[in-house]
Design a protein around this motif. Structure first.
Motif, mmCIF file in Angstrom:
data_model
loop_
_atom_site.group_PDB
_atom_site.id
_atom_site.type_symbol
_atom_site.label_atom_id
_atom_site.label_comp_id
_atom_site.label_asym_id
_atom_site.label_seq_id
_atom_site.Cartn_x
_atom_site.Cartn_y
_atom_site.Cartn_z
ATOM 1 N N GLY A 1 1.001 2.836 5.240
ATOM 2 C CA GLY A 1 2.073 3.606 4.625
ATOM 3 C C GLY A 1 2.836 4.445 5.617
ATOM 4 O O GLY A 1 2.594 4.408 6.827
ATOM 5 N N LEU A 2 3.768 5.224 5.096
ATOM 6 C CA LEU A 2 4.591 6.126 5.880
ATOM 7 C C LEU A 2 4.417 7.531 5.313
ATOM 8 O O LEU A 2 4.490 7.727 4.092
ATOM 9 N N ILE B 1 3.018 15.557 -5.588
ATOM 10 C CA ILE B 1 3.312 15.130 -4.226
ATOM 11 C C ILE B 1 2.856 13.684 -4.115
ATOM 12 O O ILE B 1 1.687 13.389 -4.337
ATOM 13 N N LEU B 2 3.785 12.797 -3.777
ATOM 14 C CA LEU B 2 3.488 11.366 -3.732
ATOM 15 C C LEU B 2 3.745 10.779 -2.362
ATOM 16 O O LEU B 2 4.814 10.963 -1.803
ATOM 17 N N PHE B 3 2.733 10.096 -1.830
ATOM 18 C CA PHE B 3 2.878 9.353 -0.576
ATOM 19 C C PHE B 3 2.534 7.904 -0.805
ATOM 20 O O PHE B 3 1.692 7.575 -1.589
ATOM 21 N N CYS C 1 -1.943 9.645 -2.873
ATOM 22 C CA CYS C 1 -1.826 8.812 -1.677
ATOM 23 C C CYS C 1 -2.366 7.428 -2.027
ATOM 24 O O CYS C 1 -3.535 7.305 -2.392
ATOM 25 N N PHE C 2 -1.529 6.412 -1.921
ATOM 26 C CA PHE C 2 -1.940 5.076 -2.347
ATOM 27 C C PHE C 2 -2.256 4.127 -1.200
ATOM 28 O O PHE C 2 -2.621 2.980 -1.439
ATOM 29 N N ASP C 3 -2.110 4.578 0.031
ATOM 30 C CA ASP C 3 -2.440 3.741 1.185
ATOM 31 C C ASP C 3 -3.649 4.313 1.913
ATOM 32 O O ASP C 3 -3.969 5.491 1.773
ATOM 33 N N ALA C 4 -4.294 3.470 2.697
ATOM 34 C CA ALA C 4 -5.486 3.893 3.438
ATOM 35 C C ALA C 4 -5.131 4.664 4.701
ATOM 36 O O ALA C 4 -5.932 5.446 5.206
#
Length: 144
Positions: free
Chosen positions: A90-91, A142-144, A19-22
């Motif tokens: 993010g989404l 799993i990538l977000f 997960c790359f967004d806060a």
């Protein structure tokens, strides 16, 4: 939703979930199945990518739809900025790689909704799909 909230939705080791967004906006099932699926189909048709082949296979479909979903939501947010602003970065629409059997992997998309929780979407058919418990547990990325 926070990255820890996303990770809690999946029965996978945290080291396999990125997960790359806060924070993440949760799409509706209707948006994915109606608006986004239509947008994705049109894009594929315009690019001549309607079907699987060795150079454009399942992981290419899932990564392309992942990127386009983020763009589509961002554009929708910009278009409606005067009436509502999305505060999430993010989404909650991601890439989900797993094993179909001992030898064969597959890549699809996953998304999280407020109403239905975790859902799986097959980008090659633009439809919801169901995974067995063993397929869910076999997630390798799993990538977000």
């Amino acid at each position: 939703m926070t990255p820890s909230g996303i990770k809690a939705q999946y029965d996978a080791d945290d080291s396999k979930i990125f997960c790359f967004d806060a924070s993440y906006a949760l799409p509706s099932k209707e948006w994915v199945l109606d608006d986004f699926s239509h947008y994705f189909r049109v894009f594929l048709n315009r690019m001549g990518l309607e079907k699987w082949d060795e150079q454009f296979d399942c992981d290419d479909f899932s990564r392309l739809s992942f990127g386009l979903a983020i763009i589509a939501q961002a554009l929708a947010g910009i278009a409606h900025a005067k009436t509502r602003k999305r505060k999430e970065q993010g989404l909650a629409f991601g890439v989900f790689n797993f094993m179909l059997n001992e030898k064969t992997g597959h890549s699809i998309n996953t998304f999280i909704t407020k109403k239905d929780g975790v859902l799986f979407w097959e980008p090659q058919t633009q439809a919801l799909t169901t995974l067995s418990e063993s397929e869910k547990k076999s997630a390798s990325f799993i990538l977000f």
